[in-house]
Design a protein around this motif. Structure first.
Motif, PDB file in Angstrom:
ATOM      1  N   THR A 184       0.813  -1.254   0.156  1.00  0.00           N
ATOM      2  CA  THR A 184       0.001   0.156  -0.021  1.00  0.00           C
ATOM      3  C   THR A 184       0.811   1.230   0.064  1.00  0.00           C
ATOM      4  O   THR A 184       0.635   2.260  -0.770  1.00  0.00           O
ATOM      5  CB  THR A 184      -0.907   0.119   1.327  1.00  0.00           C
ATOM      6  N   ASP A 185       1.897   1.204   0.747  1.00  0.00           N
ATOM      7  CA  ASP A 185       2.768   2.421   0.762  1.00  0.00           C
ATOM      8  C   ASP A 185       3.646   2.592  -0.444  1.00  0.00           C
ATOM      9  O   ASP A 185       3.632   3.702  -1.073  1.00  0.00           O
ATOM     10  CB  ASP A 185       3.943   2.270   2.026  1.00  0.00           C
ATOM     11  N   LEU A 186       3.816   1.326  -0.991  1.00  0.00           N
ATOM     12  CA  LEU A 186       4.688   1.436  -2.324  1.00  0.00           C
ATOM     13  C   LEU A 186       3.764   2.075  -3.347  1.00  0.00           C
ATOM     14  O   LEU A 186       4.088   2.651  -4.586  1.00  0.00           O
ATOM     15  CB  LEU A 186       5.193   0.082  -2.876  1.00  0.00           C
ATOM     16  N   ALA A 187       2.351   1.609  -3.366  1.00  0.00           N
ATOM     17  CA  ALA A 187       1.409   2.032  -4.289  1.00  0.00           C
ATOM     18  C   ALA A 187       1.462   3.486  -4.547  1.00  0.00           C
ATOM     19  O   ALA A 187       1.022   4.233  -5.588  1.00  0.00           O
ATOM     20  CB  ALA A 187      -0.001   1.323  -4.325  1.00  0.00           C
ATOM     21  N   ALA A 188       1.335   4.207  -3.326  1.00  0.00           N
ATOM     22  CA  ALA A 188       1.508   5.583  -2.933  1.00  0.00           C
ATOM     23  C   ALA A 188       2.536   6.195  -3.605  1.00  0.00           C
ATOM     24  O   ALA A 188       2.570   7.198  -4.133  1.00  0.00           O
ATOM     25  CB  ALA A 188       1.264   5.930  -1.609  1.00  0.00           C
ATOM     26  N   GLU A 189       3.668   5.367  -3.393  1.00  0.00           N
ATOM     27  CA  GLU A 189       5.060   5.995  -3.681  1.00  0.00           C
ATOM     28  C   GLU A 189       5.197   5.961  -5.042  1.00  0.00           C
ATOM     29  O   GLU A 189       5.615   7.097  -5.763  1.00  0.00           O
ATOM     30  CB  GLU A 189       6.326   5.335  -3.123  1.00  0.00           C
ATOM     31  N   TRP A 190       4.994   4.853  -5.764  1.00  0.00           N
ATOM     32  CA  TRP A 190       4.894   4.851  -7.238  1.00  0.00           C
ATOM     33  C   TRP A 190       3.906   5.661  -8.036  1.00  0.00           C
ATOM     34  O   TRP A 190       4.305   6.407  -8.808  1.00  0.00           O
ATOM     35  CB  TRP A 190       4.677   3.188  -7.685  1.00  0.00           C
ATOM     36  N   ARG A 191       2.703   6.019  -7.506  1.00  0.00           N
ATOM     37  CA  ARG A 191       1.722   6.850  -8.150  1.00  0.00           C
ATOM     38  C   ARG A 191       2.369   8.330  -7.957  1.00  0.00           C
ATOM     39  O   ARG A 191       2.336   9.071  -8.980  1.00  0.00           O
ATOM     40  CB  ARG A 191       0.488   6.733  -7.323  1.00  0.00           C
ATOM     41  N   ASP A 192       2.989   8.799  -6.902  1.00  0.00           N
ATOM     42  CA  ASP A 192       3.383  10.148  -6.873  1.00  0.00           C
ATOM     43  C   ASP A 192       4.684  10.304  -7.868  1.00  0.00           C
ATOM     44  O   ASP A 192       4.995  11.208  -8.420  1.00  0.00           O
ATOM     45  CB  ASP A 192       3.775  10.480  -5.561  1.00  0.00           C
ATOM     46  N   LEU A 193       5.598   9.230  -7.837  1.00  0.00           N
ATOM     47  CA  LEU A 193       6.631   9.259  -8.596  1.00  0.00           C
ATOM     48  C   LEU A 193       6.231   9.269 -10.339  1.00  0.00           C
ATOM     49  O   LEU A 193       6.805  10.275 -10.917  1.00  0.00           O
ATOM     50  CB  LEU A 193       7.742   7.863  -8.484  1.00  0.00           C
ATOM     51  N   LEU A 194       5.437   8.487 -10.576  1.00  0.00           N
ATOM     52  CA  LEU A 194       5.110   8.358 -11.985  1.00  0.00           C
ATOM     53  C   LEU A 194       4.434   9.668 -12.381  1.00  0.00           C
ATOM     54  O   LEU A 194       4.559  10.279 -13.492  1.00  0.00           O
ATOM     55  CB  LEU A 194       4.211   7.111 -12.341  1.00  0.00           C
ATOM     56  N   GLY A 195       3.596  10.405 -11.415  1.00  0.00           N
ATOM     57  CA  GLY A 195       3.079  11.345 -11.723  1.00  0.00           C
ATOM     58  C   GLY A 195       4.022  12.833 -11.904  1.00  0.00           C
ATOM     59  O   GLY A 195       3.843  13.441 -12.775  1.00  0.00           O
ATOM     60  N   ALA A 196       5.102  12.838 -11.037  1.00  0.00           N
ATOM     61  CA  ALA A 196       5.916  13.610 -11.284  1.00  0.00           C
ATOM     62  C   ALA A 196       6.627  13.586 -12.417  1.00  0.00           C
ATOM     63  O   ALA A 196       7.148  14.487 -13.297  1.00  0.00           O
ATOM     64  CB  ALA A 196       7.064  13.466  -9.982  1.00  0.00           C
ATOM     65  N   ILE A 197       7.223  12.135 -12.682  1.00  0.00           N
ATOM     66  CA  ILE A 197       7.978  12.142 -14.005  1.00  0.00           C
ATOM     67  C   ILE A 197       6.836  12.498 -15.324  1.00  0.00           C
ATOM     68  O   ILE A 197       7.463  13.115 -16.025  1.00  0.00           O
ATOM     69  CB  ILE A 197       8.166  10.591 -14.222  1.00  0.00           C
TER      70      ILE A 197
END
Length: 206
Positions: A184-197
């Motif tokens: 669940t933490d990773l899903a949030a991290e990846w979502r934020d990272l992909l959005g920023a990229i």
């Protein structure tokens, strides 16, 4: 027959659908862009129709080709992956709840769906990296998160290994914890990272 590429008229050597598609693709390539849609007299052509386009004069009056930059295409792919991750957080918690309630059969089906989404996210990232000729670490650095790319990859690899180990050991409690905490933490991290990229690469000139 008239050929328009991004609403610009492009000269045609032969008035055939195949020639128009080829000329449109060539024009796009010369500008570092990618064809995303071909329309014949206003009707979008399916991929199979494009691949089998006849090279003989036909009845079409206008062929319209739409292109995007590599950055715009990459941004769209990343945003779609980020959206899937937004839905994934709730799905993972739901699977964990089923495990805790010992509803293992529906939990197994739900877990497979969760893993499929994670696989599609990784594949989307790989496609973007190939498209732009860089790796995820470089993309993360360009988005101002130089450590996030490496951390996200390593964290996901470790979490998925934990999922496999828990399933093999039938450690359902441990599996539920991974789903509700780590993934669940990773899903949030990846979502934020992909959005920023996606914001960084979305420039039409990239």
């Amino acid at each position: 027959m008239r050929l328009l590429v991004d609403e610009r008229e492009v000269r045609l050597d032969r008035p055939t659908l195949a020639a128009a598609i080829s000329a449109g693709a060539g024009d796009a390539e010369s500008r570092g862009r990618i064809v995303v849609e071909v329309r014949a007299d206003g009707v979008t052509l399916a991929e199979r129709d494009i691949e089998s386009a006849p090279d003989v004069p036909g009845s079409f009056k206008e062929i319209s080709v739409t292109t995007v930059s590599r950055g715009e295409l990459a941004s769209g792919v990343l945003l779609a992956a980020a959206a899937a991750l937004g839905d994934l957080e709730a799905a993972q918690r739901h699977v964990a709840d089923q495990i805790v309630a010992t509803r293992l059969e529906p939990a197994a089906a739900g877990l497979q769906e969760v893993l499929t989404v994670w696989q599609s996210v990784r594949e989307a990232c790989d496609q973007v990296c190939v498209l732009l000729g860089v790796d995820l670490h470089e993309l993360a650095a360009g988005a101002g998160a130089p450590d996030a790319g490496r951390g996200a990859l390593e964290g996901l690899t470790a979490a998925l290994a934990g999922v496999r180990a828990s399933v093999q050991a039938q450690d359902w409690s441990g599996l539920a914890d991974i789903l509700t905490d780590e993934l669940t933490d990773l899903a949030a991290e990846w979502r934020d990272l992909l959005g920023a990229i996606s914001e960084v690469v979305s420039t039409p000139d990239r």
